[in-house]
Design a protein around this motif. Structure first.
Motif, short mmCIF file in Angstrom:
data_model
loop_
_atom_site.label_atom_id
_atom_site.label_comp_id
_atom_site.label_asym_id
_atom_site.label_seq_id
_atom_site.Cartn_x
_atom_site.Cartn_y
_atom_site.Cartn_z
N LYS A 248 0.97 -0.78 -0.28
CA LYS A 248 0.18 0.17 -0.12
C LYS A 248 0.89 0.90 -0.54
CE LYS A 248 -4.36 -2.02 1.91
NZ LYS A 248 -5.54 -1.38 3.32
N THR A 249 0.34 2.08 -1.00
CA THR A 249 1.69 2.94 -0.68
C THR A 249 0.18 4.77 -0.70
OG1 THR A 249 0.73 4.09 -3.17
CG2 THR A 249 2.89 2.60 -2.54
N LEU A 250 0.67 5.94 0.06
CA LEU A 250 -0.60 6.58 0.58
C LEU A 250 0.48 8.20 -0.02
CD1 LEU A 250 -2.93 7.77 1.42
CD2 LEU A 250 -1.43 8.13 4.10
N HIS A 251 0.40 8.92 -0.30
CA HIS A 251 1.19 10.69 -0.94
C HIS A 251 1.13 11.04 0.67
CE1 HIS A 251 2.87 11.37 -4.30
NE2 HIS A 251 1.85 10.39 -4.54
N LEU A 252 1.91 11.36 1.64
CA LEU A 252 1.67 12.14 2.86
C LEU A 252 1.81 13.85 1.95
CD1 LEU A 252 4.22 10.41 4.87
CD2 LEU A 252 1.74 9.86 4.56
N GLY A 253 2.49 13.47 1.25
CA GLY A 253 2.62 15.18 0.54
C GLY A 253 2.88 15.35 -0.77
N PRO A 254 2.93 16.05 -1.69
CA PRO A 254 3.00 16.38 -3.10
C PRO A 254 4.42 15.43 -2.75
CG PRO A 254 2.32 18.18 -2.15
CD PRO A 254 2.36 17.41 -0.91
N GLU A 255 5.19 15.56 -2.06
CA GLU A 255 6.59 15.31 -2.38
C GLU A 255 7.57 13.88 -1.37
OE1 GLU A 255 7.86 18.84 -2.94
OE2 GLU A 255 7.09 18.80 -5.02
N GLU A 256 5.97 13.51 -0.57
CA GLU A 256 5.99 12.86 0.27
C GLU A 256 5.43 11.59 0.35
OE1 GLU A 256 7.49 12.36 5.03
OE2 GLU A 256 6.44 14.41 3.85
N LEU A 257 6.22 10.40 0.03
CA LEU A 257 5.27 8.59 0.13
C LEU A 257 5.81 8.63 1.04
CD1 LEU A 257 3.45 7.53 -2.54
CD2 LEU A 257 5.65 6.48 -3.38
N LEU A 258 4.92 7.51 1.42
CA LEU A 258 4.67 6.96 2.46
C LEU A 258 4.27 4.57 1.87
CD1 LEU A 258 2.97 6.35 5.88
CD2 LEU A 258 2.82 4.41 4.08
N VAL A 259 5.14 3.96 1.69
CA VAL A 259 5.35 2.39 1.17
C VAL A 259 4.84 1.66 2.40
CG1 VAL A 259 6.48 0.94 -0.18
CG2 VAL A 259 6.41 3.03 -0.61
N ARG A 284 16.98 0.18 -2.21
CA ARG A 284 16.81 0.29 -3.93
C ARG A 284 15.24 0.85 -4.22
NH1 ARG A 284 17.44 -5.31 -2.37
NH2 ARG A 284 15.38 -5.68 -2.81
N VAL A 285 13.94 1.10 -2.62
CA VAL A 285 12.55 1.67 -3.47
C VAL A 285 13.22 2.99 -3.19
CG1 VAL A 285 10.65 2.08 -2.16
CG2 VAL A 285 11.76 -0.02 -2.34
N ARG A 286 14.03 3.84 -2.06
CA ARG A 286 14.49 4.93 -2.87
C ARG A 286 14.84 5.24 -3.76
NH1 ARG A 286 14.97 4.33 3.41
NH2 ARG A 286 13.58 5.06 4.50
N ALA A 287 15.74 4.73 -4.47
CA ALA A 287 16.79 4.85 -5.77
C ALA A 287 15.85 5.01 -6.84
CB ALA A 287 18.11 3.96 -6.01
N ALA A 288 14.57 3.77 -6.41
CA ALA A 288 13.18 4.00 -6.92
C ALA A 288 13.40 4.73 -7.47
CB ALA A 288 13.10 2.56 -7.47
N VAL A 289 12.41 4.81 -6.34
CA VAL A 289 10.66 6.44 -6.38
C VAL A 289 11.62 7.53 -5.36
CG1 VAL A 289 8.59 6.72 -5.71
CG2 VAL A 289 9.40 4.86 -7.08
N PRO A 290 12.68 8.14 -5.52
CA PRO A 290 12.71 9.18 -4.26
C PRO A 290 12.09 9.51 -3.03
CG PRO A 290 14.31 9.99 -6.19
CD PRO A 290 12.72 8.66 -7.32
N ILE A 291 10.78 10.06 -3.62
CA ILE A 291 9.74 10.55 -2.97
C ILE A 291 8.82 9.77 -2.13
CG2 ILE A 291 9.38 12.28 -4.53
CD1 ILE A 291 6.66 10.95 -4.80
N ALA A 292 9.60 8.45 -1.70
CA ALA A 292 9.01 7.27 -0.76
C ALA A 292 10.85 7.52 -0.01
CB ALA A 292 9.46 5.87 -1.12
N LYS A 293 9.38 8.57 0.90
CA LYS A 293 10.68 8.93 2.12
C LYS A 293 10.36 8.29 3.67
CE LYS A 293 11.47 13.05 -0.03
NZ LYS A 293 11.49 14.93 0.41
N VAL A 294 9.25 7.33 2.98
CA VAL A 294 8.56 6.80 4.66
C VAL A 294 8.53 5.41 4.41
CG1 VAL A 294 7.34 6.38 6.80
CG2 VAL A 294 7.79 8.82 5.34
N ILE A 295 9.16 4.04 4.53
CA ILE A 295 9.04 2.52 4.31
C ILE A 295 8.95 1.75 5.33
CG2 ILE A 295 10.30 1.26 2.83
CD1 ILE A 295 11.11 3.02 1.20
N TYR A 296 7.47 1.47 5.74
CA TYR A 296 7.64 0.19 6.51
C TYR A 296 7.35 -1.34 5.84
CZ TYR A 296 6.91 4.61 9.28
OH TYR A 296 5.97 5.35 10.30
N LEU A 297 8.41 -2.28 6.35
CA LEU A 297 8.57 -3.19 5.61
C LEU A 297 8.03 -4.34 6.94
CD1 LEU A 297 10.86 -3.17 2.46
CD2 LEU A 297 8.49 -2.89 2.18
N GLU A 298 6.94 -5.16 6.09
CA GLU A 298 6.92 -6.86 6.85
C GLU A 298 7.64 -7.35 6.81
OE1 GLU A 298 3.02 -8.40 9.96
OE2 GLU A 298 3.20 -6.95 8.85
#
Length: 311
Positions: A248-259, A284-298
């Motif tokens: 799931k992804t969500l825009h926290l702002g125009p240039e900040e993405l939560l993954v 790898r995710v941040r390199a591919a999508v730089p705006i993915a600044k908040v990432i939570y992986l389970e």
């Protein structure tokens, strides 16, 4: 789209609208044309809207706090929504009210000053056209192969879509005003002026509704674009990560993405190996999508039950 590009378009629109507003009000006081009054109020409303967008951009830069741990990026969405309200009430409803009053008490224009609104409107079309050109130019990089309509519907940064809609509405509104004023001068019948004012009001109400619907979606929270989702999916799978179970992804702002994702790891891996795989996946995710600044992986062991479980 960079925020700086959006600010450039906002400033260009602000300068144009302030200049045009003065000329429109001058033409109204000389001719008492309702179309010129509606257009003058329209320019004032647009100027206020551009200041709101600049204010939203400034407030969005504040650092995250315990009360707002994900920051203030959505301030830009909120102020864009306020813009739609201003455009609807101050611009659209006022123009419709003025048209109603003019229909009730139509009057022609003083022949001595009849040329003034024509000159002002032609000049305003030139200035608004330049502002619109700047907005289109700034949006070209962000929209890629998308049309302007597709870009406005899918953009995550609100500033350029707002300016594009406002400038387009301003140009069409000026044509309506020119239509009403010209026919009023030719026929001496003030009903044409009222008709032009009514068209301006209806136009602004329609644009405000479109803008409100688009910004409402952003306020509620939109996922990443299809392109960014695919890039995240491709980046997550790699050494130590065999499959994505949920994403799931969500825009926290125009240039900040939560993954947020549940990823499949091998049952035989140690805790240290899993931690390394997660860290590598985040890189790898941040390199591919730089705006993915908040990432939570389970991490999880993949099974049919894990795949169907709620994340």
């Amino acid at each position: 789209m960079s925020h700086e590009g959006g600010n450039k378009a906002i400033v260009a629109a602000l300068v144009a609208n302030l200049s045009i507003a003065v000329l429109k009000f001058l033409a109204y006081f000389l001719t008492l044309s309702s179309s010129m009054l509606a257009e003058g109020i329209h320019s004032v409303a647009d100027s206020g809207n551009q200041l709101l967008l600049l204010l939203g951009g400034k407030k969005a830069k504040r650092q995250a706090s315990p009360e707002h741990p994900f920051g203030y990026g959505r301030e830009r969405y909120f102020y864009a929504f306020v813009v739609s309200i201003v455009l609807f009430s101050v611009g659209g409803l006022f123009a419709l009210y003025e048209a109603y009053e003019k229909f009730q008490h139509p009057h022609g224009m003083d022949p001595q000053w009849a040329w003034v609104p024509l000159v002002v409107l032609v000049g305003a079309i030139a200035l608004e056209g330049r502002s619109f050109f700047v907005a289109v130019k700034e949006s070209n990089t962000a929209r890629g192969k998308h049309s302007l309509v597709q870009y406005i519907k899918s953009a995550k940064a609100p500033e350029l879509p707002v300016i594009l809609l406002e400038d387009a509405a301003a140009l069409v509104g000026l044509v309506f005003a020119l239509f009403g004023v010209t026919l009023t001068i030719i026929t001496g019948n003030g009903l044409w002026d009222a008709a032009g004012t009514a068209l301006i009001g209806l136009l602004l109400v329609c644009v405000a509704v479109i803008l409100a619907l688009e910004t409402k979606s952003l306020l509620l929270g939109e996922s990443a674009t299809v392109e960014d989702v695919r890039a995240v999916e491709a980046a997550l799978v790699g050494p130590g990560v065999s499959k994505i179970i949920h994403l799931k992804t969500l825009h926290l702002g125009p240039e900040e993405l939560l993954v947020a994702a549940k990823i499949a790891v091998l049952e035989c891996e140690t805790g240290a190996q899993i931690a390394t795989a997660i860290n590598d996946a985040e890189k790898r995710v941040r390199a591919a999508v730089p705006i993915a600044k908040v990432i939570y992986l389970e991490p999880d062991i993949y099974s049919d039950n894990a795949a169907s479980a709620k994340p």
